[in-house]
Scaffold this active site. Structure first.
Site, PDB file in Angstrom:
ATOM      1  N   GLU A  45      43.114  51.298  40.663  1.00  0.00           N
ATOM      2  CA  GLU A  45      41.849  50.611  40.918  1.00  0.00           C
ATOM      3  C   GLU A  45      41.505  50.688  42.410  1.00  0.00           C
ATOM      4  OE1 GLU A  45      39.920  46.243  39.747  1.00  0.00           O
ATOM      5  OE2 GLU A  45      42.078  46.573  39.668  1.00  0.00           O
ATOM      6  N   LYS A 114      33.285  47.786  36.300  1.00  0.00           N
ATOM      7  CA  LYS A 114      34.183  46.797  35.711  1.00  0.00           C
ATOM      8  C   LYS A 114      33.377  45.636  35.155  1.00  0.00           C
ATOM      9  CE  LYS A 114      38.527  44.367  36.869  1.00  0.00           C
ATOM     10  NZ  LYS A 114      39.513  44.121  37.948  1.00  0.00           N
ATOM     11  N   CYS A 175      42.111  47.113  34.793  1.00  0.00           N
ATOM     12  CA  CYS A 175      43.010  46.017  35.158  1.00  0.00           C
ATOM     13  C   CYS A 175      42.796  44.763  34.316  1.00  0.00           C
ATOM     14  CB  CYS A 175      42.852  45.709  36.648  1.00  0.00           C
ATOM     15  SG  CYS A 175      44.232  44.741  37.334  1.00  0.00           S
ATOM     16  N   SER A 360      70.860  31.531  61.172  1.00  0.00           N
ATOM     17  CA  SER A 360      71.404  30.189  61.397  1.00  0.00           C
ATOM     18  C   SER A 360      72.792  29.978  60.811  1.00  0.00           C
ATOM     19  CB  SER A 360      70.462  29.146  60.784  1.00  0.00           C
ATOM     20  OG  SER A 360      70.481  29.245  59.365  1.00  0.00           O
TER      21      SER A 360
END
Length: 720
Positions: A45, A114, A175, A360
């Site tokens: 896309e 789309k 999509c 750490s």
């Protein structure tokens, strides 16, 4: 007429606004598809501009440059002789559309906009585009002058149509349309469309692939047909990692599946399918009746181009691609691979000299460092496989041993591009955390700095003492809550400044050719961000946070997995250590504990986060849910490991969570951009949009409702 068809789909590592780079990758994918004998190629896309352009999709330049790049593809003769499905944005009659452009031999056959736009979570397509609201309707698109001469016409069809070849019929959905209840592939299939393409810009989330794959398999299991899924892959300039997984499915069976995580900029997937299998699969009487009664008829755009060849039917070496089993990664593998690939893309495209993480000795910064080591392993595997792009990038970034000299092991690469720094305090930092940091740095090969910040801390604290004639004390020394917090935050913020100082100067101090600087990596997990259990502008403030939307449980699983799979036995000590910020002095009777400070466990934070975001529950709704889920009187199943609390304790837990969530929400506005991995991320900048100044929850109507509900429950329990 032939019935064997070779088709191609792909995953491309596109980069937002990388016009020429994106176009070159598209052309390369077309060339690879043709070399494999494919007659149809589908791409991701918005592949020309890159999916993650965001508000650039509102700019006129973007539409001009997209057309210019399309023109370049159309004029490239190496892209002829194959039907192309290309993704790009197009302006039509003063509206912006997310489109598929179907091309053949330098000509545009049609443009398919789309119809159903993705507009939740990380997606904002309605902000940029207009959906095409006219199913199965077509109008004329007026071509810009730069394309008219190539087309030999001024207009092409624009709308919801399909392509008809002499041997089959092809349609496109994009999509999000796959995920909708009325997905276009259903009426297309009923109208005889046999090959359906899906061009996607789908981003990674932990364990999301199975859901996506099941939907695609179900689409053709129910309707029959050939389904080609293309997706972007990699980091294209934002918080998202697009996880590829291009695939080809026939009648519900996977016949080709691409990689989910890869450093390949272009990955092309091909399969040979038998159109007669589709026709036979669709011969069920009930389907035939539905097709005959359907009024959803598509305009067919005709082309003489054939996807099959009668000659192929006589080639006995050619056969339909057989079904394969779907491939999935475990959560631990997904953490290692997604974050590793994302960090490499970010590093090579940002132009910096490497990364630095404040180490750490706790599990969060350990996870970040181990992810960087995973990145180095992935990169060195790609180097050994001969990936030319990765080799060029490594030569450009890793330069300590001389121009063009490649590292030979992940540890060697790690030493050149990754620095770790332990910033201790003599009274607060334990020997154990300092040693764990040193051991991990040695195991993965990072360039490690071990220092104390006491002098800076004391100098900064003296400003308050000298200016206000007041000396703040820690809680263990008799200080108030505010004094205790002030001194803890002072240390935390000094560490942030120190990390950036060393990130700026380390490459120069190490005599790296060309100098450069390091990007600082953050290590705040999703639970701590959600609860606000961090100091604003401490080491949670960084350039990128690879674990910012991963919860503590998944991080522990990843570390346990990496201990064995990366052969890092030192990781075991991180797993057994009590999580602590080490911002307060250690005494014989007191060691600071994260979960004790927060008043809730990390596992509980995960549940709060999912109910708040995914289940969309506020304080009252969350109490109503958890008073049952966490009830000490509930009937427990074999996999029920939820805590057991009284209704009063559940009410207190829920109230405490929302209280601290509200008063700390302002911290999310400055949260370091984090790789998106979970659907309940508190990322304020894009994913989780909420106020950062709340009314006091302790006085809120929702808390009063909890109290009233609690009284009703207690009265009912008293009657038993």
């Amino acid at each position: 007429m032939g019935h064997l068809v070779t088709v191609a789909t792909c995953s491309l590592n596109q980069w937002a606004l990388d016009w020429e780079g994106n176009t070159q990758r598209i052309i390369e994918s077309i060339q690879k598809a043709k070399a494999a004998g494919a007659r149809l190629r589908v791409g991701p896309e918005l592949e020309i501009c890159g999916y993650g352009c965001l508000d650039h999709l509102m700019e006129q330049d973007l539409y001009l440059h997209s057309l210019e790049m399309l023109r370049r593809i159309l004029l490239d003769e190496s892209c002829h002789g194959i039907l192309l499905d290309i993704g790009m944005p197009i302006q039509h009659r003063n509206q912006r559309f997310n489109c598929r452009v179907i091309c053949l031999n330098s000509k545009i056959l049609m443009i398919r906009p789309k119809m159903w736009l993705a507009n939740d979570g990380n997606y904002r397509e309605m902000r940029f585009f207009t959906p095409w609201m006219h199913p199965r309707e077509v109008e004329e698109y007026h071509l810009p002058r730069m394309l008219q001469a190539i087309q030999g016409a001024t207009h092409v069809p624009f709308g919801d149509a399909v392509i008809s070849t002499p041997d089959t019929c092809m349609g496109a959905e994009t999509c999000e349309e796959l995920f909708t209840p009325g997905a276009p592939h259903v009426p297309m299939s009923l109208d005889g469309v046999e090959v359906i393409t899906n061009s996607s810009g789908s981003h990674f989330e932990l364990q999301k692939l199975e859901t996506r794959l099941q939907l695609i398999m179900e689409a053709t299991r129910k309707c029959g047909g050939v389904y080609l899924y293309a997706n972007q892959q990699g980091c294209d300039g934002d918080r998202l990692y697009y996880d590829g997984s291009a695939m080809i499915i026939v009648n519900g069976n996977i016949v080709a599946q691409g990689s989910q995580f890869s450093l390949n900029d272009v990955e092309v997937l091909t399969a040979t399918v038998d159109l007669e299998e589709v026709r036979a699969y669709r011969s069920a009487i009930s389907r035939g009746l539905q097709a005959a009664s359907s009024n959803a008829k598509y305009q067919r755009i005709q082309t003489a181009f054939e996807l099959s060849s009668e000659e192929d039917d006589f080639d006995i070496e050619k056969r339909p691609s057989p079904p394969i089993k779907p491939r999935y990664h475990s959560v631990e593998e997904e953490v290692a691979l997604s974050a590793g690939c994302y960090l490499w893309d970010y590093l090579r495209r940002s132009g910096v000299a490497g990364y630095l993480v404040p180490l750490s000795g706790g599990i969060d910064s350990c996870a970040t460092a181990t992810i960087v080591y995973s990145m180095c392993r992935i990169v060195m595997d790609a180097v050994k496989e001969g990936n030319s792009q990765v080799i060029d990038d490594v030569k450009r970034i890793a330069k300590y041993k001389g121009e063009g000299v490649l590292p030979e092991t992940p540890q060697e690469l790690c030493n050149q591009i990754f620095s770790t720094i332990y910033m201790g305090m003599k009274a607060q930092s334990s020997r154990e955390t300092r040693q764990r940091a040193r051991d991990l740095a040695e195991a993965i090969g990072s360039y490690h700095v071990n220092l104390d910040i006491d002098d800076v801390y004391n100098a900064q604290k003296a400003l308050v003492v000298d200016t206000l004639n007041f000396e703040p004390k820690f809680k263990v020394h008799g200080g108030s809550h505010q004094e205790n917090i002030t001194l803890q935050c002072l240390q935390a913020r000094i560490r942030m400044v120190t990390a950036y100082e060393f990130g700026q100067i380390l490459p120069t101090a190490r005599n790296r050719p060309g100098g450069g600087s390091l990007l600082i990596l953050g290590s705040a997990n999703v639970g701590e961000s959600l609860r606000g259990y961090l100091t604003k502008y401490d080491c949670s403030s960084a350039d990128i946070n690879p674990i910012g939307s991963i919860d503590k449980a998944d991080l522990k699983r990843f570390i346990a997995w990496a201990e064995k799979n990366f052969d890092l036995p030192c990781l075991h000590d991180f797993l057994t250590a009590v999580p602590t910020a080490e911002l307060e002095p250690l005494t014989e009777s007191y060691v600071q504990s994260d979960e004790a400070d927060m008043g809730m466990t990390y596992a509980e934070l995960t549940i709060f986060g999912r109910l708040r975001k995914e289940n969309k529950l506020g304080p009252f709704g969350m109490f109503q849910r958890l008073v049952h889920d966490w009830s000490a009187d509930r009937v427990k199943g074999p996999d029920d490991d939820a805590p057991e609390y009284t209704p009063e304790q559940v009410a207190e837990k829920v109230k405490r969570f929302f209280h601290f969530y509200a008063i700390n929400r302002h911290k999310m506005t400055t949260l370091t951009p984090a790789l998106h991995c979970n659907p309940y991320s508190p990322d304020d900048n894009r994913f989780d949009l909420r106020p950062f100044l709340y009314p006091p929850f302790w006085k809120s109507w929702s808390f009063k409702k909890i109290d009233w509900e609690l009284e009703k429950i207690k009265k009912r329990m008293a009657k038993k």
